[in-house]
Enzyme design. Structure first.
Site, PDB file in Angstrom:
ATOM      1  NE  ARG A 171      -8.368   4.703  -2.206  1.00 20.03           N
ATOM      2  CZ  ARG A 171      -8.165   5.712  -3.021  1.00 20.03           C
ATOM      3  NH1 ARG A 171      -9.128   6.462  -3.690  1.00 20.03           N
ATOM      4  NH2 ARG A 171      -6.925   5.975  -3.233  1.00 20.03           N
ATOM      5  NE  ARG A 226      -6.694   5.714  -8.257  1.00 14.50           N
ATOM      6  CZ  ARG A 226      -5.632   5.506  -7.432  1.00 14.50           C
ATOM      7  NH1 ARG A 226      -4.272   5.639  -7.669  1.00 14.50           N
ATOM      8  NH2 ARG A 226      -5.760   4.692  -6.257  1.00 14.50           N
ATOM      9  NE  ARG A 276      -3.380  -1.419  -0.164  1.00 18.26           N
ATOM     10  CZ  ARG A 276      -3.335  -0.470  -0.835  1.00 18.26           C
ATOM     11  NH1 ARG A 276      -2.283  -0.217  -1.687  1.00 18.26           N
ATOM     12  NH2 ARG A 276      -4.153   0.659  -1.053  1.00 18.26           N
ATOM     13  NE  ARG A 305      -5.286  10.131  -7.491  1.00 17.18           N
ATOM     14  CZ  ARG A 305      -5.102   8.862  -6.891  1.00 17.18           C
ATOM     15  NH1 ARG A 305      -3.658   8.953  -6.783  1.00 17.18           N
ATOM     16  NH2 ARG A 305      -5.801   8.226  -5.966  1.00 17.18           N
ATOM     17  CE  LYS A 345       0.518   3.758  -1.260  1.00 22.73           C
ATOM     18  NZ  LYS A 345      -0.777   4.779  -0.987  1.00 22.73           N
TER      19      LYS A 345
END
Ligand code: AP5
Ligand code: MG
Length: 182
Positions: free
Chosen positions: A140, A129, A88, A127, A13
């Protein structure tokens, strides 16, 4: 132009939003980025949100809806905006519809980035994070399936959804999106 980007965690996104923002000259609004900014600055909102984000749970609808309502009234949203990570949940989608109706604005489309779960996990683990650890990623993904999938059905009923294959080269995916929007 008002666009929504919807997709599981790691579906791209944020990556595609950068391209779309430039192409259509609209403001990119990522609720995740806005929340992380608030956490960094230690605002009241950030302090409330942080615990949920670290667990991969959704932050309370009211906090998110208020944040977006305020943000979209600013000058840089006059030419349109691109919502990344919002709505969401169904209450968020309904609140957005109401907000747009009040302002006399119309949603152009909902871009649905589709990526298989194995690829999502691979991307997120690469990644790093603070919410990209295995346990939080799993949560998630569950939250997306349970709370965000109904949002897709909601927009399918409005015939707004453009399904996009989200696997492949970033530029190719972008071409698929603009092809579907034109
Ligand atoms: P948020 O920040 O929205 O996170 P997310 O939905 O989990 O999605 P990500 O930002 O992790 O992924 P993305 O789809 O943007 O992919 P990206 O482009 O980065 O939300 C975080 C948290 O905030 C939530 O868990 C919740 O707690 C809270 N929150 C946020 N909004 C909320 C709301 N509305 N209501 C309630 N709570 C809310 O790409 C991922 C990686 O893949 C990158 O490393 C990228 O380089 C790579 N990549 C991208 N495209 C490709 C490609 N084509 N091929 C290979 N790699 C790729
Ligand atoms: Mg993102």
């Amino acid at each position: 132009m008002i666009l929504i980007l919807i997709g599981a965690p790691g579906s791209g996104k944020g990556t595609q939003a950068e391209y779309l923002r430039k192409k259509y000259n609209i403001t990119h609004l990522s609720t995740g980025d806005m929340l992380r900014e608030n956490v960094k600055e230690g605002t009241e909102l950030g302090n409330k949100a942080n615990e949920y984000m670290q667990r991969g749970e959704l932050v309370a609808d009211k906090l998110i809806i208020d944040m977006i309502s305020e943000r979209t009234t600013r000058d840089d949203c006059k030419n349109g905006f691109l919502l990344d990570g919002f709505p969401r949940s169904l209450p968020q989608a309904e609140a957005l519809d109401e907000m747009l109706l009040e302002k006399g604005l119309e949603l152009e489309a909902v871009v649905n980035l589709m990526v298989d779960e194995e690829e999502l996990v691979k991307r997120l683990l690469g990644r790093g994070r603070s919410d990209d650890n295995e346990e939080t990623i799993r949560n998630r993904l569950n939250v997306f399936r349970e709370q965000t999938s109904p949002v897709l059905d909601y927009y399918k009923e409005q015939c707004k959804v453009k399904d996009i294959d989200g696997v492949g080269a970033i530029e190719d995916i972008f071409e698929r999106i603009i092809g579907a929007l034109d």
